[in-house]
Scaffold this motif. Structure first.
Motif, PDB file in Angstrom:
ATOM      1  N   GLN A   1     -19.417 -53.930  -5.148  1.00  0.00           N
ATOM      2  CA  GLN A   1     -20.483 -53.064  -5.638  1.00  0.00           C
ATOM      3  C   GLN A   1     -20.087 -52.397  -6.958  1.00  0.00           C
ATOM      4  O   GLN A   1     -20.923 -52.172  -7.812  1.00  0.00           O
ATOM      5  CB  GLN A   1     -20.795 -52.055  -4.517  1.00  0.00           C
TER       6      GLN A   1
ATOM      7  N   TRP B   1      -3.996  -8.856  -8.895  1.00  0.00           N
ATOM      8  CA  TRP B   1      -3.186  -9.816  -9.645  1.00  0.00           C
ATOM      9  C   TRP B   1      -3.173 -11.174  -8.960  1.00  0.00           C
ATOM     10  O   TRP B   1      -3.380 -12.205  -9.574  1.00  0.00           O
ATOM     11  CB  TRP B   1      -1.744  -9.294  -9.760  1.00  0.00           C
ATOM     12  N   LEU B   2      -2.959 -11.078  -7.669  1.00  0.00           N
ATOM     13  CA  LEU B   2      -2.871 -12.309  -6.895  1.00  0.00           C
ATOM     14  C   LEU B   2      -4.160 -13.097  -7.015  1.00  0.00           C
ATOM     15  O   LEU B   2      -4.175 -14.289  -7.304  1.00  0.00           O
ATOM     16  CB  LEU B   2      -2.602 -11.955  -5.429  1.00  0.00           C
TER      17      LEU B   2
ATOM     18  N   ARG C   1       2.922  -1.196 -13.279  1.00  0.00           N
ATOM     19  CA  ARG C   1       2.441  -2.471 -12.752  1.00  0.00           C
ATOM     20  C   ARG C   1       2.965  -3.622 -13.601  1.00  0.00           C
ATOM     21  O   ARG C   1       3.393  -4.642 -13.119  1.00  0.00           O
ATOM     22  CB  ARG C   1       0.909  -2.467 -12.763  1.00  0.00           C
TER      23      ARG C   1
ATOM     24  N   LEU D   1      -7.224 -26.361 -12.119  1.00  0.00           N
ATOM     25  CA  LEU D   1      -7.373 -27.557 -11.289  1.00  0.00           C
ATOM     26  C   LEU D   1      -8.697 -28.238 -11.551  1.00  0.00           C
ATOM     27  O   LEU D   1      -8.787 -29.446 -11.726  1.00  0.00           O
ATOM     28  CB  LEU D   1      -7.331 -27.137  -9.819  1.00  0.00           C
TER      29      LEU D   1
ATOM     30  N   PHE E   1     -22.197 -46.672  -0.058  1.00  0.00           N
ATOM     31  CA  PHE E   1     -21.399 -46.629  -1.285  1.00  0.00           C
ATOM     32  C   PHE E   1     -22.220 -46.900  -2.528  1.00  0.00           C
ATOM     33  O   PHE E   1     -21.848 -46.513  -3.620  1.00  0.00           O
ATOM     34  CB  PHE E   1     -20.229 -47.590  -1.180  1.00  0.00           C
TER      35      PHE E   1
ATOM     36  N   MET F   1      -3.168 -27.050  -2.696  1.00  0.00           N
ATOM     37  CA  MET F   1      -4.539 -27.178  -3.179  1.00  0.00           C
ATOM     38  C   MET F   1      -4.983 -28.631  -3.186  1.00  0.00           C
ATOM     39  O   MET F   1      -6.020 -28.996  -2.637  1.00  0.00           O
ATOM     40  CB  MET F   1      -4.604 -26.681  -4.636  1.00  0.00           C
TER      41      MET F   1
ATOM     42  N   LEU G   1      -5.584 -20.611 -11.356  1.00  0.00           N
ATOM     43  CA  LEU G   1      -5.108 -21.898 -10.853  1.00  0.00           C
ATOM     44  C   LEU G   1      -6.266 -22.809 -10.521  1.00  0.00           C
ATOM     45  O   LEU G   1      -6.290 -23.980 -10.881  1.00  0.00           O
ATOM     46  CB  LEU G   1      -4.288 -21.669  -9.581  1.00  0.00           C
ATOM     47  N   THR G   2      -7.250 -22.227  -9.803  1.00  0.00           N
ATOM     48  CA  THR G   2      -8.402 -23.024  -9.397  1.00  0.00           C
ATOM     49  C   THR G   2      -9.104 -23.589 -10.627  1.00  0.00           C
ATOM     50  O   THR G   2      -9.463 -24.762 -10.677  1.00  0.00           O
ATOM     51  CB  THR G   2      -9.398 -22.154  -8.618  1.00  0.00           C
TER      52      THR G   2
ATOM     53  N   LYS H   1     -21.065 -51.592   0.106  1.00  0.00           N
ATOM     54  CA  LYS H   1     -19.814 -51.866  -0.588  1.00  0.00           C
ATOM     55  C   LYS H   1     -19.900 -53.177  -1.368  1.00  0.00           C
ATOM     56  O   LYS H   1     -19.164 -53.385  -2.318  1.00  0.00           O
ATOM     57  CB  LYS H   1     -18.663 -51.947   0.406  1.00  0.00           C
TER      58      LYS H   1
ATOM     59  N   SER I   1     -13.875 -48.327  -1.134  1.00  0.00           N
ATOM     60  CA  SER I   1     -14.422 -46.972  -1.035  1.00  0.00           C
ATOM     61  C   SER I   1     -13.950 -46.069  -2.166  1.00  0.00           C
ATOM     62  O   SER I   1     -14.563 -45.053  -2.437  1.00  0.00           O
ATOM     63  CB  SER I   1     -14.136 -46.345   0.329  1.00  0.00           C
TER      64      SER I   1
ATOM     65  N   LEU J   1      -0.036 -25.590  -5.902  1.00  0.00           N
ATOM     66  CA  LEU J   1      -0.766 -26.741  -6.437  1.00  0.00           C
ATOM     67  C   LEU J   1      -0.803 -27.866  -5.417  1.00  0.00           C
ATOM     68  O   LEU J   1      -1.843 -28.474  -5.162  1.00  0.00           O
ATOM     69  CB  LEU J   1      -0.069 -27.255  -7.697  1.00  0.00           C
TER      70      LEU J   1
ATOM     71  N   GLN K   1       2.338   2.299  -3.238  1.00  0.00           N
ATOM     72  CA  GLN K   1       1.399   2.710  -4.290  1.00  0.00           C
ATOM     73  C   GLN K   1       1.694   4.155  -4.701  1.00  0.00           C
ATOM     74  O   GLN K   1       2.003   5.001  -3.856  1.00  0.00           O
ATOM     75  CB  GLN K   1      -0.045   2.627  -3.778  1.00  0.00           C
TER      76      GLN K   1
ATOM     77  N   MET L   1      -3.161  -2.514  -3.741  1.00  0.00           N
ATOM     78  CA  MET L   1      -4.497  -2.963  -4.148  1.00  0.00           C
ATOM     79  C   MET L   1      -4.434  -3.754  -5.441  1.00  0.00           C
ATOM     80  O   MET L   1      -4.911  -4.861  -5.568  1.00  0.00           O
ATOM     81  CB  MET L   1      -5.413  -1.748  -4.365  1.00  0.00           C
ATOM     82  N   ASN L   2      -3.755  -3.141  -6.446  1.00  0.00           N
ATOM     83  CA  ASN L   2      -3.698  -3.796  -7.737  1.00  0.00           C
ATOM     84  C   ASN L   2      -2.958  -5.120  -7.662  1.00  0.00           C
ATOM     85  O   ASN L   2      -3.294  -6.068  -8.348  1.00  0.00           O
ATOM     86  CB  ASN L   2      -3.012  -2.868  -8.743  1.00  0.00           C
ATOM     87  N   ARG L   3      -1.973  -5.085  -6.799  1.00  0.00           N
ATOM     88  CA  ARG L   3      -1.228  -6.331  -6.644  1.00  0.00           C
ATOM     89  C   ARG L   3      -2.124  -7.439  -6.144  1.00  0.00           C
ATOM     90  O   ARG L   3      -2.020  -8.595  -6.528  1.00  0.00           O
ATOM     91  CB  ARG L   3      -0.109  -6.105  -5.648  1.00  0.00           C
ATOM     92  N   LYS L   4      -2.980  -7.020  -5.246  1.00  0.00           N
ATOM     93  CA  LYS L   4      -3.916  -7.979  -4.694  1.00  0.00           C
ATOM     94  C   LYS L   4      -4.766  -8.577  -5.798  1.00  0.00           C
ATOM     95  O   LYS L   4      -5.033  -9.767  -5.847  1.00  0.00           O
ATOM     96  CB  LYS L   4      -4.808  -7.287  -3.683  1.00  0.00           C
TER      97      LYS L   4
ATOM     98  N   LEU M   1      -4.678 -14.663 -10.328  1.00  0.00           N
ATOM     99  CA  LEU M   1      -3.799 -15.821 -10.482  1.00  0.00           C
ATOM    100  C   LEU M   1      -4.399 -17.036  -9.780  1.00  0.00           C
ATOM    101  O   LEU M   1      -4.451 -18.140 -10.334  1.00  0.00           O
ATOM    102  CB  LEU M   1      -2.432 -15.496  -9.879  1.00  0.00           C
ATOM    103  N   VAL M   2      -4.885 -16.793  -8.571  1.00  0.00           N
ATOM    104  CA  VAL M   2      -5.482 -17.891  -7.809  1.00  0.00           C
ATOM    105  C   VAL M   2      -6.690 -18.451  -8.553  1.00  0.00           C
ATOM    106  O   VAL M   2      -6.869 -19.661  -8.684  1.00  0.00           O
ATOM    107  CB  VAL M   2      -5.893 -17.411  -6.400  1.00  0.00           C
TER     108      VAL M   2
ATOM    109  N   LEU N   1       0.827  -1.197   0.000  1.00  0.00           N
ATOM    110  CA  LEU N   1       0.000   0.000   0.000  1.00  0.00           C
ATOM    111  C   LEU N   1       0.870   1.259   0.000  1.00  0.00           C
ATOM    112  O   LEU N   1       0.600   2.224  -0.689  1.00  0.00           O
ATOM    113  CB  LEU N   1      -0.913   0.010   1.220  1.00  0.00           C
TER     114      LEU N   1
ATOM    115  N   ARG O   1       6.484  -4.291 -12.853  1.00  0.00           N
ATOM    116  CA  ARG O   1       6.631  -5.038 -11.605  1.00  0.00           C
ATOM    117  C   ARG O   1       6.237  -6.497 -11.791  1.00  0.00           C
ATOM    118  O   ARG O   1       6.868  -7.400 -11.284  1.00  0.00           O
ATOM    119  CB  ARG O   1       5.795  -4.388 -10.510  1.00  0.00           C
TER     120      ARG O   1
END
Lengths: 327, 519
Positions: free
Chosen positions: B352, B6-7, A26, B18, A67, A48, B14-15, B137, B113, A45, A12, B1-4, B10-11, A9, A29
């Motif tokens: 089963q 980006w983060l 930006r 996945l 099941f 996750m 990734l999700t 089962k 299972s 990963l 900024q 803020m902007n970095r956030k 990105l997440v 912050l 960076r």
């Protein structure tokens, strides 16, 4: 984390600058940190897949799994799967054992590990230091089943080393170790420390090595004794590591080392008073039933308590010393 | 803020990645699952062993079987031979997957299972048959047994198939073998002869006590008796005066009645554990009995122990003598008795998740009716692993013995129909005839066929299991003093809710009796 955001912050640009400039800055960076960001991906990963995705499985704790129907279509049962953890007369014993053993081991383990790490640091000959280090770490690598039989070889009634060789020397009677609960807090503590110490010694040792030699030189010039150097330099400088490892251990205070509590006492019934912990209780109770809903409930309960304990411990650390808190 | 931002983007990315990966993975699984039913799936072709690349729709099944020793080195050779024959007969092949018995429970739990490919599996009441059935089962078998599995019912017998039923539905078929058990006293023959012990005089625990006394006074270097089971077991393993109704939490003290009661509160139980403690104090019982992890016949083999008590059957003395490497003699203390667990102790079930349950049942039928297949899986290939030396007798092939043979899994009691197979040299050639007589002469519990479903009392069940674990072995191995411990045990059982389990069991038993016209 929070501090990083604060820093972000602060850096900024002030208001009034052109949006274009901001974007390009930006972008610069982003380019600059791109390699670092990419390096995080495998770790993320992993987290996750291993830690976050399975959390969806927590629904199992509230279901009566069938099941043939599949997990999602199985019936909801509310808190029924949790009941057995509290409905037993042993609930007190297993909770007490779990917490007391872990608490004692956190204290003892930390103190002994730091002590050994400092001693190791004082061994000036590289070869010896490496040798001692390996010896200390070695038990950490032995399978708990083998450890159980090593202990059995020492304590067994018919063939045990203590009963056959040591006690007769003093003209003492046999001790039925596997039937006397009173010895086990000590036996388990000894085995746990012997086996688990190596790992934390290595961590503390690494932290101590990282301390700049100049501090000690300056202290020595001022005539500080070894003890004063340890108290004034080593301990304060490794305290972040101590706090971190302790906080992590506190988070696992409701879990117990299953192998240690199940294998090492040879599952001997008369010892349950001092060897039964939450994990072994759940295992023994569900072995016949094979109910995954109930075992998921036990795991859920343990992690919730662990989570609360970590938050509390961290909160306390923050109150005392803000810089050393984990988050 | 902007970095956030980006983060977070990105997440998000990734999700998404996945989720995509997870979805596509699931999709392809589903496809391969479906394809094998209809057209020829590639997956099936590639997994087929030696027999792949022939007919289009050969069903390839997976069969999990517990292994009680090291895997025989010619296992694949025998499996290929079985598949050759099976393909000719029913156009199916089977991948027989031996799993060490030590890993069995865990591995089966995982396979059942996770939905991994599995068609046939071994099940047992002592390994959670009823809970496996209750949680879906295992596949229900009633219809399959009326169809492709008819030959199994004919060979096993309706009565025993009925014993596997849970709420009217069968989920497993028992192997054909001894379906009852007696209680035998096993002794070293050399010492029996040396001390002129009259075997015909041994009938009761009192008689056994006399034998133990002789051994104790005359053979100071040997322990008179050890528990019959290995690893945390007491002296009552296999004692069959009462019907334990599977788990021993609520039993029929009188197997001719349908009254469920608490075994541990009974006078009989108190008498027996008091006697065991007396033996222990006198030094008759192995001092480590409660924590001993070595099988009784191996303790005898090591020259440490003279005798033990346990479940027996025709050919038991020969079987144990082979294991102990010396001649043993046995005396029957209690005659053959058949309870539900004797039948449901060894069974075959269909998972089963099996993609073609009919074919799986056809494969299973071969193991119950086809001598060629049964001999193969039990003894290997004729001429390679064994040779015939009599009508129904076989021996190792030339130049081979127990240590050099490539195939001797010792599981003829496990693989389906033991009556149809050869008898190995050293065994009694009439063992299967005798087994038939043994089964027929067995006293059947009135509750034969009843299986308890612990689901309604799960909470109490886990607590009681823990309490029983805590005291049972100590008491039954004589290590603990019942004077002091038994009342404590009973009191803790009550606190854990055993009465509620007994009540529920009685209710289920009454219901079962009514449905099956048992009076």
């Amino acid at each position: 984390m929070e501090r990083m955001i604060e820093m972000a912050l602060q850096t900024q640009p002030d208001s009034g600058q052109l949006a274009v400039a901001a974007t390009s800055k930006r972008f610069v960076r982003f380019r600059k940190y791109l390699p670092l960001t990419l390096m995080v991906i495998p770790g993320l990963l992993y987290l996750m897949i291993n830690n976050y995705l399975p959390m969806a499985g927590l629904v199992i704790a509230f279901k009566e799994i069938n099941f043939a129907k599949g997990i999602l279509a199985s019936d909801w049962v509310g808190w029924k799967n949790f009941e057995y953890l509290f409905a037993t007369s042993d609930a007190y014993i297993i909770t007490r054992n779990t917490i007391l053993y872990n608490a004692a081991w956190i204290v003892l383990g930390t103190m002994l590990a730091i002590f050994l790490a400092i001693m190791l640091n004082e061994v000036k000959q590289k070869l010896f230091a490496r040798f001692y280090q390996s010896v200390i770490v070695l038990p950490h690598l032995i399978s708990i089943v083998i450890v159980a039989y090593l202990v059995y070889a020492a304590l067994s009634l018919e063939t045990g080393f203590i009963n056959k060789s040591i006690l007769p020397l003093f003209g003492m009677d046999d001790i039925m170790f596997y039937f006397e609960p009173k010895y086990w807090p000590f036996i388990l503590t000894a085995v746990h420390l012997w086996k688990g110490l190596g790992f934390s010694v290595v961590v503390y040792f690494a932290a101590i090595i990282g301390i700049d030699e100049e501090y000690y030189e300056a202290a020595r010039l001022d005539g500080a004794t070894k003890w004063q150097q340890i108290r004034g330099i080593t301990l304060p400088l490794i305290s972040p590591v101590i706090i971190m490892l302790t906080l992590l251990a506190v988070g696992r205070i409701f879990y117990s080392d299953f192998g240690l509590f199940y294998q090492v006492p040879m599952n001997s019934g008369p010892l349950y008073e001092t060897t039964n912990v939450i994990d072994t209780y759940v295992y023994r109770g569900l072995l016949g039933l094979g109910d995954i809903g109930m075992s998921a409930a036990a795991g859920f309960y343990q992690s919730i308590v662990g989570f609360i304990l970590v938050l509390t411990a961290n909160f306390i650390v923050r109150k005392i010393d803000r810089d050393n808190a984990l988050f | 803020m902007n970095r956030k931002k980006w983060l977070s983007s990105l997440v998000m990315l990734l999700t998404l990645a996945l989720m995509l990966a997870a979805c596509s993975g699931g999709g392809s699984n589903g496809q391969s699952g479906n394809s094998s039913g209809g057209q020829s799936g590639n997956a099936d072709q590639t997994t087929g062993s030696s027999s792949s690349g022939e007919k289009e729709d050969t069903y390839h099944a997976v069969m999990a079987i517990p292994m009680f020793q090291a895997e025989p080195k010619d296992f694949q050779m025998v499996e290929d031979e079985i598949n050759r024959i099976m393909k000719e007969k029913i156009n199916a092949t089977v991948d027989i997957m031996p799993i060490p018995i030590g890993n069995w429970m865990q591995q089966m739990n995982l396979m059942l299972s996770s939905g991994e490919k599995l068609d046939l599996l071994f099940t047992s009441s002592s390994m959670g048959y009823s809970s496996q059935a209750a949680t879906g089962k295992l596949a229900p078998l009633n219809d399959l047994l009326a169809g492709p599995g008819k030959v199994i019912v004919e060979n096993v017998g309706e009565k025993y198939i009925n014993a596997t039923k849970i709420a009217g539905e069968s989920y497993g078929v028992p192997t054909i073998r001894d379906l009852a058990a007696n209680y035998e006293y096993v002794m070293r023959k050399d010492l029996v002869d040396k001390h002129n012990i009259d075997l015909t005089s041994i009938r009761t625990f009192d008689d056994i006590e006399r034998v133990l006394e002789i051994i104790k006074t005359n053979e100071p270097d040997i322990v008179p008796i050890a528990p019959g089971g290995a690893g945390n077991s007491g002296m009552l393993v296999g004692y069959n005066a009462w019907d334990s109704l599977g788990d021993g939490f609520g039993v029929l003290m009188d197997p001719d009645s349908l009254v469920v009661s608490n075994l541990y509160e009974s006078e009989e139980y108190r008498e027996i554990v008091t006697r065991m403690h007396d033996w222990y104090k006198k030094g008759y019982i192995l001092r480590d009995a409660a924590t001993n992890q070595i099988a009784a016949n191996q303790l005898v083999k090591a020259g440490k122990v003279f005798s033990y008590l346990g479940n027996g059957k025709p050919g038991f003395a020969e079987q144990e003598s082979r294991a102990a490497g010396m001649e043993l003699v046995t005396v029957e203390i209690r005659g053959p008795f058949a309870a539900t667990t004797n039948v449901t102790g060894l069974m075959w079930s269909i998972a089963q998740q099996s993609e073609n349950k009919e074919k799986a049942m056809e494969i299973l039928s071969l193991f119950y009716s086809d001598k060629e297949i049964i001999d193969l899986i039990n003894w290997g290939i004729e001429g390679v692993h064994y040779v015939k030396i009599g009508d129904n007798m076989i021996d190792f092939a030339e130049g081979l013995d127990a240590s050099t043979t490539g195939y001797m899994p010792n599981w003829d009691w496990l693989t389906g129909n033991a009556y149809l197979t050869y008898v190995f040299k050293g065994g009694d050639p009439e063992v299967w005839e005798k087994t038939k007589v043994f089964n027929e002469s067995a006293k059947a519990s009135k509750a034969l066929g009843f299986t308890f479903n612990a689901d309604p009392v799960k909470t109490e069940y886990t607590a009681v299991t823990n309490v029983v674990n805590q005291y049972k072995v100590g008491l039954e191995s004589g290590t603990l003093d019942p004077e002091k411990t038994l009342p404590e045990f009973i009191q803790k059982l009550k606190a854990a809710g055993i009465d509620k389990i007994i009540e529920e069991k009685q209710r289920q038993l009454d219901e079962w009796a009514q449905q099956n016209n048992v009076k």
